[in-house]
Each structure stands twice: as C-alpha cells, then as structure tokens.
Design a protein around this motif. Sequence first.
Motif, mmCIF file in Angstrom:
data_model
loop_
_atom_site.group_PDB
_atom_site.id
_atom_site.type_symbol
_atom_site.label_atom_id
_atom_site.label_comp_id
_atom_site.label_asym_id
_atom_site.label_seq_id
_atom_site.Cartn_x
_atom_site.Cartn_y
_atom_site.Cartn_z
ATOM 1 N N VAL A 1 15.958 -27.131 111.566
ATOM 2 C CA VAL A 1 14.577 -26.756 111.216
ATOM 3 C C VAL A 1 14.426 -26.677 109.697
ATOM 4 O O VAL A 1 15.017 -25.803 109.060
ATOM 5 C CB VAL A 1 14.204 -25.397 111.854
ATOM 6 N N PRO A 2 13.619 -27.571 109.137
ATOM 7 C CA PRO A 2 13.363 -27.490 107.697
ATOM 8 C C PRO A 2 12.647 -26.175 107.369
ATOM 9 O O PRO A 2 11.786 -25.722 108.117
ATOM 10 C CB PRO A 2 12.433 -28.684 107.424
ATOM 11 N N GLY A 3 13.062 -25.542 106.282
ATOM 12 C CA GLY A 3 12.413 -24.299 105.877
ATOM 13 C C GLY A 3 12.836 -23.096 106.686
ATOM 14 O O GLY A 3 12.155 -22.064 106.682
ATOM 15 N N PHE A 4 13.971 -23.196 107.373
ATOM 16 C CA PHE A 4 14.434 -22.101 108.218
ATOM 17 C C PHE A 4 14.620 -20.813 107.418
ATOM 18 O O PHE A 4 14.243 -19.736 107.873
ATOM 19 C CB PHE A 4 15.733 -22.486 108.922
ATOM 20 N N ASP A 5 15.194 -20.925 106.223
ATOM 21 C CA ASP A 5 15.408 -19.733 105.393
ATOM 22 C C ASP A 5 14.084 -19.040 105.077
ATOM 23 O O ASP A 5 14.000 -17.814 105.098
ATOM 24 C CB ASP A 5 16.122 -20.090 104.087
ATOM 25 N N LYS A 6 13.072 -19.813 104.818
ATOM 26 C CA LYS A 6 11.743 -19.264 104.517
ATOM 27 C C LYS A 6 11.189 -18.535 105.745
ATOM 28 O O LYS A 6 10.601 -17.460 105.622
ATOM 29 C CB LYS A 6 10.809 -20.394 104.082
ATOM 30 N N ILE A 7 11.362 -19.099 106.912
ATOM 31 C CA ILE A 7 10.905 -18.462 108.152
ATOM 32 C C ILE A 7 11.614 -17.130 108.339
ATOM 33 O O ILE A 7 10.986 -16.119 108.672
ATOM 34 C CB ILE A 7 11.127 -19.395 109.368
ATOM 35 N N MET A 8 12.930 -17.108 108.106
ATOM 36 C CA MET A 8 13.697 -15.859 108.226
ATOM 37 C C MET A 8 13.152 -14.812 107.265
ATOM 38 O O MET A 8 12.919 -13.670 107.650
ATOM 39 C CB MET A 8 15.180 -16.099 107.925
ATOM 40 N N GLU A 9 12.949 -15.202 106.019
ATOM 41 C CA GLU A 9 12.430 -14.272 105.015
ATOM 42 C C GLU A 9 11.065 -13.732 105.415
ATOM 43 O O GLU A 9 10.809 -12.529 105.304
ATOM 44 C CB GLU A 9 12.332 -14.953 103.652
ATOM 45 N N GLU A 10 10.191 -14.599 105.883
ATOM 46 C CA GLU A 10 8.844 -14.177 106.285
ATOM 47 C C GLU A 10 8.910 -13.153 107.409
ATOM 48 O O GLU A 10 8.171 -12.162 107.403
ATOM 49 C CB GLU A 10 8.015 -15.389 106.725
ATOM 50 N N GLU A 11 9.773 -13.370 108.380
ATOM 51 C CA GLU A 11 9.870 -12.446 109.506
ATOM 52 C C GLU A 11 10.482 -11.106 109.094
ATOM 53 O O GLU A 11 10.062 -10.063 109.588
ATOM 54 C CB GLU A 11 10.633 -13.077 110.667
ATOM 55 N N VAL A 12 11.443 -11.124 108.193
ATOM 56 C CA VAL A 12 12.020 -9.876 107.689
ATOM 57 C C VAL A 12 10.954 -9.080 106.948
ATOM 58 O O VAL A 12 10.790 -7.873 107.162
ATOM 59 C CB VAL A 12 13.241 -10.151 106.782
ATOM 60 N N VAL A 13 10.194 -9.748 106.085
ATOM 61 C CA VAL A 13 9.137 -9.083 105.321
ATOM 62 C C VAL A 13 8.074 -8.518 106.258
ATOM 63 O O VAL A 13 7.637 -7.376 106.099
ATOM 64 C CB VAL A 13 8.516 -10.048 104.281
ATOM 65 N N LYS A 14 7.666 -9.301 107.255
ATOM 66 C CA LYS A 14 6.645 -8.824 108.197
ATOM 67 C C LYS A 14 7.111 -7.577 108.946
ATOM 68 O O LYS A 14 6.355 -6.613 109.092
ATOM 69 C CB LYS A 14 6.267 -9.927 109.200
ATOM 70 N N LEU A 15 8.350 -7.582 109.417
ATOM 71 C CA LEU A 15 8.859 -6.427 110.152
ATOM 72 C C LEU A 15 8.939 -5.195 109.250
ATOM 73 O O LEU A 15 8.525 -4.107 109.643
ATOM 74 C CB LEU A 15 10.230 -6.722 110.763
ATOM 75 N N LYS A 16 9.442 -5.378 108.039
ATOM 76 C CA LYS A 16 9.520 -4.245 107.116
ATOM 77 C C LYS A 16 8.137 -3.690 106.833
ATOM 78 O O LYS A 16 7.927 -2.473 106.830
ATOM 79 C CB LYS A 16 10.211 -4.658 105.816
ATOM 80 N N GLN A 17 7.166 -4.573 106.605
ATOM 81 C CA GLN A 17 5.799 -4.118 106.325
ATOM 82 C C GLN A 17 5.235 -3.360 107.523
ATOM 83 O O GLN A 17 4.604 -2.317 107.366
ATOM 84 C CB GLN A 17 4.889 -5.294 105.961
ATOM 85 N N GLU A 18 5.449 -3.873 108.716
ATOM 86 C CA GLU A 18 4.972 -3.203 109.928
ATOM 87 C C GLU A 18 5.591 -1.812 110.058
ATOM 88 O O GLU A 18 4.899 -0.852 110.406
ATOM 89 C CB GLU A 18 5.301 -4.037 111.161
ATOM 90 N N MET A 19 6.879 -1.713 109.784
ATOM 91 C CA MET A 19 7.553 -0.416 109.904
ATOM 92 C C MET A 19 7.051 0.575 108.855
ATOM 93 O O MET A 19 6.839 1.746 109.154
ATOM 94 C CB MET A 19 9.066 -0.608 109.809
#
Length: 101
Positions: free
Chosen positions: A75-93
């Motif tokens: 998957v191209p951009g996989f690292d970016k997807i991981m970063e986005e999901e980590v940021v989203k979860l942290k923001q939600e918490m």
Amino acid sequence: MANPQDLLSQNIIAALGLESLPNEEKAEMLQKMSDLVMRRVMLRVMDELSDEDVAALPKETEGPEAILAFVAEKVPGFDKIMEEEVVKLKQEMLTAAEQVE
C-alpha cells in the motif's frame, strides 16, 4: 487542537494525566490503543489491496509484524495512513478526557 505532528510525538499517557497508573495498567491501555489503531488502519487499507493481495495476507498467527510488513509493501503511503490513525485516536482520547473533567 494540537497540530498533528505534536500529537504524533506526544506521550498519550502523560497527556491524559495517567502517569500515576501502575505500569501494568499503562501497558494494557497502550496495547488496547495499538490494537485499535491496527484495526482502523486495516479497514482503510483493505480497499487498496487487490484480491490476490488480500488472499496472500499473512495470517494473524504469523504476528502483527508480518502483517504490517506485507501491507507496508503493498500500500503506497502506508506510513502516512498509520500516522493519521494514531493522531486521530490520540485526539479522540484527549477530547473525551476534556469532556469528563
């Protein structure tokens, strides 16, 4: 709202004010967060994998490292997807913690 780069590097346990929790509870919380991020990432990338790639996905018994390595290769951009999901979860918490206070 913190900028995504700050959230990415931020220690979520400290940001939530949970440093006083026993180490076992902190480790359990971090494991649950990691599992949730992994599920969210997999939901996003499944649409980007071909049917052949989905069939070739390593099994859970092979461990998350094998799955992540496979998906990162496909998957191209996989690292970016991981970063986005980590940021989203942290923001939600952080948002949920602010609402509790």
